[in-house]
Structures are given as C-alpha cells and as structure tokens.
Design a protein around this motif. Sequence first.
Motif, PDB file in Angstrom:
ATOM      1  N   ASP A 147       7.378 -60.396 -25.338  1.00 34.03           N
ATOM      2  CA  ASP A 147       7.023 -61.765 -24.943  1.00 34.03           C
ATOM      3  C   ASP A 147       5.862 -62.286 -25.786  1.00 34.03           C
ATOM      4  N   LYS A 148       4.924 -61.382 -26.112  1.00 35.56           N
ATOM      5  CA  LYS A 148       3.788 -61.780 -26.945  1.00 35.56           C
ATOM      6  C   LYS A 148       4.260 -62.166 -28.348  1.00 35.56           C
ATOM      7  N   LEU A 149       5.197 -61.398 -28.880  1.00 34.23           N
ATOM      8  CA  LEU A 149       5.728 -61.714 -30.204  1.00 34.23           C
ATOM      9  C   LEU A 149       6.372 -63.093 -30.230  1.00 34.23           C
ATOM     10  N   ASN A 164       3.505 -62.198 -37.188  1.00 34.90           N
ATOM     11  CA  ASN A 164       4.687 -62.188 -36.317  1.00 34.90           C
ATOM     12  C   ASN A 164       5.833 -62.952 -36.974  1.00 34.90           C
ATOM     13  N   SER A 165       6.369 -62.358 -38.014  1.00 32.54           N
ATOM     14  CA  SER A 165       7.473 -62.972 -38.747  1.00 32.54           C
ATOM     15  C   SER A 165       8.790 -62.701 -38.037  1.00 32.54           C
ATOM     16  N   ILE A 166       9.825 -63.417 -38.461  1.00 38.37           N
ATOM     17  CA  ILE A 166      11.160 -63.197 -37.902  1.00 38.37           C
ATOM     18  C   ILE A 166      11.635 -61.786 -38.235  1.00 38.37           C
ATOM     19  N   HIS A 167      11.225 -61.251 -39.375  1.00 38.37           N
ATOM     20  CA  HIS A 167      11.608 -59.891 -39.753  1.00 38.37           C
ATOM     21  C   HIS A 167      11.031 -58.870 -38.782  1.00 38.37           C
ATOM     22  N   LYS A 168       9.767 -59.037 -38.448  1.00 37.16           N
ATOM     23  CA  LYS A 168       9.098 -58.113 -37.526  1.00 37.16           C
ATOM     24  C   LYS A 168       9.776 -58.106 -36.165  1.00 37.16           C
ATOM     25  N   VAL A 169      10.113 -59.282 -35.674  1.00 33.66           N
ATOM     26  CA  VAL A 169      10.744 -59.401 -34.360  1.00 33.66           C
ATOM     27  C   VAL A 169      12.154 -58.807 -34.378  1.00 33.66           C
ATOM     28  N   LEU A 170      12.933 -59.148 -35.390  1.00 31.46           N
ATOM     29  CA  LEU A 170      14.329 -58.701 -35.430  1.00 31.46           C
ATOM     30  C   LEU A 170      14.449 -57.194 -35.627  1.00 31.46           C
ATOM     31  N   ARG A 171      13.505 -56.594 -36.325  1.00 36.03           N
ATOM     32  CA  ARG A 171      13.551 -55.138 -36.483  1.00 36.03           C
ATOM     33  C   ARG A 171      13.507 -54.450 -35.121  1.00 36.03           C
ATOM     34  N   LEU A 172      12.629 -54.928 -34.246  1.00 41.81           N
ATOM     35  CA  LEU A 172      12.504 -54.326 -32.917  1.00 41.81           C
ATOM     36  C   LEU A 172      13.719 -54.638 -32.055  1.00 41.81           C
ATOM     37  N   LYS A 204      20.820 -54.953 -21.160  1.00 42.11           N
ATOM     38  CA  LYS A 204      21.262 -55.883 -20.125  1.00 42.11           C
ATOM     39  C   LYS A 204      21.550 -57.261 -20.712  1.00 42.11           C
ATOM     40  N   GLN A 205      22.616 -57.865 -20.217  1.00 42.01           N
ATOM     41  CA  GLN A 205      23.030 -59.174 -20.702  1.00 42.01           C
ATOM     42  C   GLN A 205      21.943 -60.222 -20.477  1.00 42.01           C
ATOM     43  N   LYS A 206      21.291 -60.159 -19.328  1.00 43.83           N
ATOM     44  CA  LYS A 206      20.252 -61.140 -19.006  1.00 43.83           C
ATOM     45  C   LYS A 206      19.095 -61.044 -19.992  1.00 43.83           C
ATOM     46  N   MET A 207      18.714 -59.815 -20.354  1.00 45.46           N
ATOM     47  CA  MET A 207      17.615 -59.620 -21.312  1.00 45.46           C
ATOM     48  C   MET A 207      18.024 -60.138 -22.690  1.00 45.46           C
ATOM     49  N   TYR A 208      19.276 -59.855 -23.104  1.00 45.69           N
ATOM     50  CA  TYR A 208      19.741 -60.335 -24.404  1.00 45.69           C
ATOM     51  C   TYR A 208      19.693 -61.859 -24.461  1.00 45.69           C
ATOM     52  N   GLU A 209      20.181 -62.516 -23.430  1.00 45.66           N
ATOM     53  CA  GLU A 209      20.203 -63.983 -23.415  1.00 45.66           C
ATOM     54  C   GLU A 209      18.793 -64.555 -23.457  1.00 45.66           C
ATOM     55  N   SER A 210      17.858 -63.901 -22.763  1.00 48.57           N
ATOM     56  CA  SER A 210      16.475 -64.365 -22.776  1.00 48.57           C
ATOM     57  C   SER A 210      15.871 -64.230 -24.165  1.00 48.57           C
ATOM     58  N   TRP A 211      16.073 -63.079 -24.812  1.00 49.41           N
ATOM     59  CA  TRP A 211      15.525 -62.875 -26.147  1.00 49.41           C
ATOM     60  C   TRP A 211      16.202 -63.791 -27.166  1.00 49.41           C
ATOM     61  N   TYR A 212      17.483 -64.035 -26.995  1.00 50.04           N
ATOM     62  CA  TYR A 212      18.223 -64.939 -27.878  1.00 50.04           C
ATOM     63  C   TYR A 212      17.566 -66.323 -27.861  1.00 50.04           C
ATOM     64  N   GLU A 213      17.303 -66.820 -26.664  1.00 50.53           N
ATOM     65  CA  GLU A 213      16.688 -68.152 -26.528  1.00 50.53           C
ATOM     66  C   GLU A 213      15.280 -68.170 -27.096  1.00 50.53           C
TER      67      GLU A 213
END
Length: 736
Positions: free
Chosen positions: A423-425, A453-461, A474-483
């Motif tokens: 969430d911090k990222l 906090n680049s897009i690369h740093k976030v997407l790696r995790l 979990k689907q709910k977590m994926y949808e939240s991170w997607y948004e």
Amino acid sequence: MQTTGKPSPESTSEPNILQLKEILRDELIRILDSIRGSKALVLDKEISGALSMIVDFGLLKEHGVEKVFLLESGPLDTGAIKGVLYFTLPHVRKMKLIAEQVRAGLQGNISGNSSTGGIPKEYSLQLVPRRTLLCERVLEEEGVLGDISIGEYHMDFIPLEDDVLSLELPATFKELYLDGDFSAVQYTARALMRLQGLFGFFPRIVGKGDFAQILADSLTRMRLELMSTGLNGGVSNNALAMSSVFDSVVIIDRAVDLATPLLTQLTYEGLISEVFGINDGSIALGGNANTSTAQNSGDSGGSTDAQAAGKRKRVTLNSTDTIYHEIRNLNFSSVGSLLSKLSRRLQDSYESRHKAKTVQEIRSFVGKLGGLQSEHQSLKVHVSLAETILKRTQSDDFSTILEIEQTLVGGGDLSREQLAYFDKLFALADPHAPVPGVDGELKGQIPPVTMPNSIHKVLRLLCLYSLWRGSHFKQKMYESWYEEVIAGFGYHHIITLANLSKVGLLLPPSSAKSAAASSSSAQRLTSGASTSETLTTGLLNSVVPSTKPRNPVHTNPLGFLRKTLNLVVSDVRENDPDDIAFVYSGYAPISIRLLQCLVRDPAVYASGSSSRYSALLRPLGDNRARPAQRDGQNMGGMKGGWGGWDDVLSELPGETVDIIQSPNDHSTDTTIADEMVRRLGEKTPATLVVFLGGCTFTEIAALRLLSQQHNHRYIVATTQIINGNTFLDPLIQRSI
C-alpha cells in the motif's frame, strides 16, 4: 596470438572463447575497408555498446572512420564525408529512420545543402546479426532500396569474459513469448553453429523449455545440412568432427525459471547491476563522486558516451581489474572485509619501498609501481561503489523488500506489515522515477539510498507474489492491486498488466486456475509428422510455446520444486559458500539446480532428508559440499541426462530435450553414441550452458562456484545479461 583461420576441434584441450572477439573484429574491419575513403558510422543505440567491446575508436580511425553518430530521427551532418555506414538491428522502425536520413541526404545533394558538403553520398547498411527480407521490403516501400547497399554483420556471441558469451540482444524474452518473434532462436542457433565450427559438434544437446526444443531442432537441422554439404566436398572434415573440448550443451529457456530474475541479486556484481545498472560491461559514475580516479574504458563507445554523459566517467567491469575479479562473485556481506584485506596488502606493498636498499631492490620496486598505482585506483573505485551499495542495503526499504522476497520463496504468508508495504508503494508511486540500466545513466550523481518507487520496483514484487502464491493469490487482492497500479502509474499500464498476464508473470487468480488445463492441452502440432515433414512444413510451428507446465501434478508447482530441489537453504554459508544458494542468501536458482540434476550433484536434495532421488546422486562421503577439493576428480559432465527426474520436469514449462549427436547422421546405434558421450564426459573440460531469454549475474556466479566444486568448466552463453528491471522493462508500456 591472432587467429586467422579455423582451428581443428582437437587442437586444444580447453575452448578459448576469447578468439571469437578477434574473429568479430576482423570481420568488422573487412566491412570498413570495403568502403573506400573517409566514412561516418551511424550506430543503433542498442548495439553501440556491444560494438565498442569489439573494437576501439582508435582502430576505427585507422580504417577511415571520422565521425560516429547514434541512429536518431533527423538529418545527418556528415559534412564532406562521402561514405555513410549504418549498423543496426533489423527492426522496421529503424529502417524508416534510415530511409528518412537517406532521402534527406539525397535531397541535400540536389539542393546543395551545406550539411552534405555538396558531395554525393554512398550509403551502406549492415544489419546485425542477420539481414531480413522484411527490412528490404520496408526500404523498398520507402523508395531508397536502390540508393543503399545492404549487407549483414554476423555479430554473434561476444566474449564478455573467458567463461561468458552474450549475443547482447535486447528484449529477447518479450519477443519470444509476447510478440511471437522467434528470430532470437535462429540468431542463437547460427551463433552456436559458428562455435561448433571452431570446436566441433556438441556430442549431446540437453535442455528444458519450448524454445530449448526449437533451438535444439534448429541445431540438428543445420548440422544435417552441413553434413550434406560436406559429403559433396564443400566442407572440411574438421568442421564435421565431434568436439573434444565440450561434452554437451545445456539449453535453459528463461520461461523455466521466471522467479530468479525478479529477485534482488545479492552478489557484489549483482548489486552493482541493481543499484547502478551495468550496460555493456561498464557503468557510468558522476564526476563529483569519489571516483575521479576511475579508468576510462578506452573503447569506441567512450567518445560517444562521453558526449552524451558530460563529465561522467565510464568504469569497465571485467576480470582485467584484479580487485573486481576477486570480489565480483562474493555475497555482498563478504565484500567489506575482503576490501579491507586488499587495502592492507596494498599498503604493505607500498611500505616495502623503505626496505629497498640495493639498486636491484629499488629497480624491482619501481617495476611494480605501475601495477600498484593501477590497483590503488581500482581499490578506490570499488570502495566507493561498496559504500554506496552498503547505504542502500542498510535502508529499511531494502530490508523490507528482501524480507518479502524471502518469505515468498520460502512458502510463507506475508505478514500484515509486509502487505502494508505494498500500500505504501502505491501511495508513493513515482511514474517518472529513473531505473538503473533501463533509462541509461542515472540523472543524479549518486544513486539514492532508497530505491525510487518506480513501476519496475512495484511489478517485480507483484510478479513474485503471483508466481509463488499461485492458487493462493486471492481475486480480491489482485483486483485491488490492479486498480492501484493504474491509479498510481497511469492508464496505459492496462497494456502492461495484460502483457504480464500473457507471458505468465502476473496471472489473475481466475485465469491462473485454468492456465494449467489450457496449457496441458497444448501438444505437439506435428506429432504425427515425420522429421522431414516437420523440417519442411516449418520448424518454428512444431510446438506451442508456453510459460506454464503442460501436465502439472501439483496445484503449486513451485512449492513442489522448492522441497524437491532444495531451493531454500536455511544454513547457507555466505562468507565461505558451499551451495549456490549463497547468491540470494538462502535461495538457489531453479535454472542452476536443473544443471545440478543433470550432473547428479547431491546439493539438489536436503542434507539428512530421505529422498527417493538419493539413488540418482553421486556418493561423495561426508564432505559432499566440496567434492573437487576433496579428491580432485571431475564431477561435472552430462553422464546421466534427465533420467529419473520425470516428476520434476513435469512441473516445469515446456519440452524436455536430450539429443545425442552421433559421429555421422546414418548411425542408429545409440549404445555406441552413449559410450562416446560417457567417455567424453570423463575427460572434457567444459559444458556450454545456454540461456534463451537472458541470465543474471547471480546465475553466472553460481555456475562459477559449481566449476570449482565439480572441477569442471562451465561456460555461459546467453542472449543478454539481465536483472529484474531489464527483464520486465520490454513488457512495460510507455505512455501513449
């Protein structure tokens, strides 16, 4: 000694791969000399650094090169220079840039434009590594095909070290698995054929992955074609001989191990790549950093890069730097103490001048002085680099990322605090953050303590989480991170997330469950066709490439492999490593564990645990960690192949390759071929390990440790050296 001809495969006991650089240099000079008079070079930015590793600017000037440009939009100001020579990758966009410049130059000749010097230009194009009909078609459509001569420069494997070869092809994984462009496979096949022309054919081809199978099929077809030519008297017997210096080639498709590049590398060389970004074997340091004594690389890219980087200094990182050679493969926790020892040793060497009394002793010290000064300068550079890296590794941000990575690879659930870090990222997302090694040189003089906090740093995790959690995502977590990704970095990253899903790096949980079923239904399209039919109907259509296992038994394949291949080693020795897991402080790369399976290395299974695989592995007594140091025997070589590892291979993506190449294409006696491979495996000094889609510095460091332990030489050949940022970057959509 300069190599002018093709040595016999039996002429040397060990493969001297550095001679490839001389071959590439000679071919480049031949191309330059084919254009009479002064000439200007226009280089594709993506290969300019690779070319600079082959030839320096001084040699270019000796052969008539007066100016060097990077291929960019807009007219060229070549003045009175008559010859204009392009070196570029065979991409459509670059053909259009060249056509634009050629038209502008021709128009300038007609109008008397001063930028052309009023002299008619002669345009030449060298496509690297191969010319394509598509590029010629684009130039024809642009109306300049008749105004430019076209050739090809076979810039195949470039020796970066005496045990590392690279094609320096960018974005190979993306081209293979997202674009459906299989050109890199053919480029690799041709490069391997050149290698076999020097050292003889590989007695055995072993590999894992769909593109490993396609590459193996390509090598087999090319060998049959060459043998057919040889039977008609067109090829020497040396070129058709079996290798006496390689026992086999092992081909690893990057899709087999997607997790390793995403992890933070923890060797010294790996962390330099993560923090500074290593491009073409060198890094650029700011003038106000404590590196004013850094040596310039002295290559042809030096002048071009100097113009672009201002006061920046390039530091070449290779084994010619004796200090770097000693510390490059160490876990970073060991680097500080070794640098301290090296500093004391150097100081003692300087102090020895006071003990010199006689003329002979003084002369001896003066003779060593140049080397001491060079070593002193190198030490200052590496102390400065280590200090910068240490600040990064001691930051809370770095520690949190490392804890998350180790929790995921260890099969644990992320804590509430670790999930809060995501969430911090998202909250502090920086869409314009520079990324080392991706955006060229960092804009700041010194890399920041906390990674932006680049897009690369976030997407790696996020990709690591998706890969290791699998069905537990979990689907709910994926949808939240997607948004959150879309909101923090921009709507154009909808395309990025779709790309990551297509290549299997970040799968929505709903589709992840159906991925195994869909991938298992993907079978050989030509399973009923004969070999000749496959070759004639199109080799590259014979498999459906996938990054997912076709017939997995377990719902979480990586979880099964974690236990079966002993991927997580809790008691790893970072300072005195006895297992390849030291490169990630407790995690062993799957790609290298597979090689250990092939050579029957006992490190594959956990010590003291009962395993049905123990019967496959070589008994080494009490000291299994250092077999070579214990008895001096050669423990390497593909003596057993994939036999016995069926359930491991079924949990990995792609085809399984194991081809024995007999001395002649008419032989059907596999027993004789097996005996030949067994005999070669006992005495040959090298195994070639090919990575399709790139490899990391940590994988290279792990192979170097195995070379010591097995008393067997492993040579790396890769399409590109990558880290997590450069691996993901081609899949990331730029702003529209």
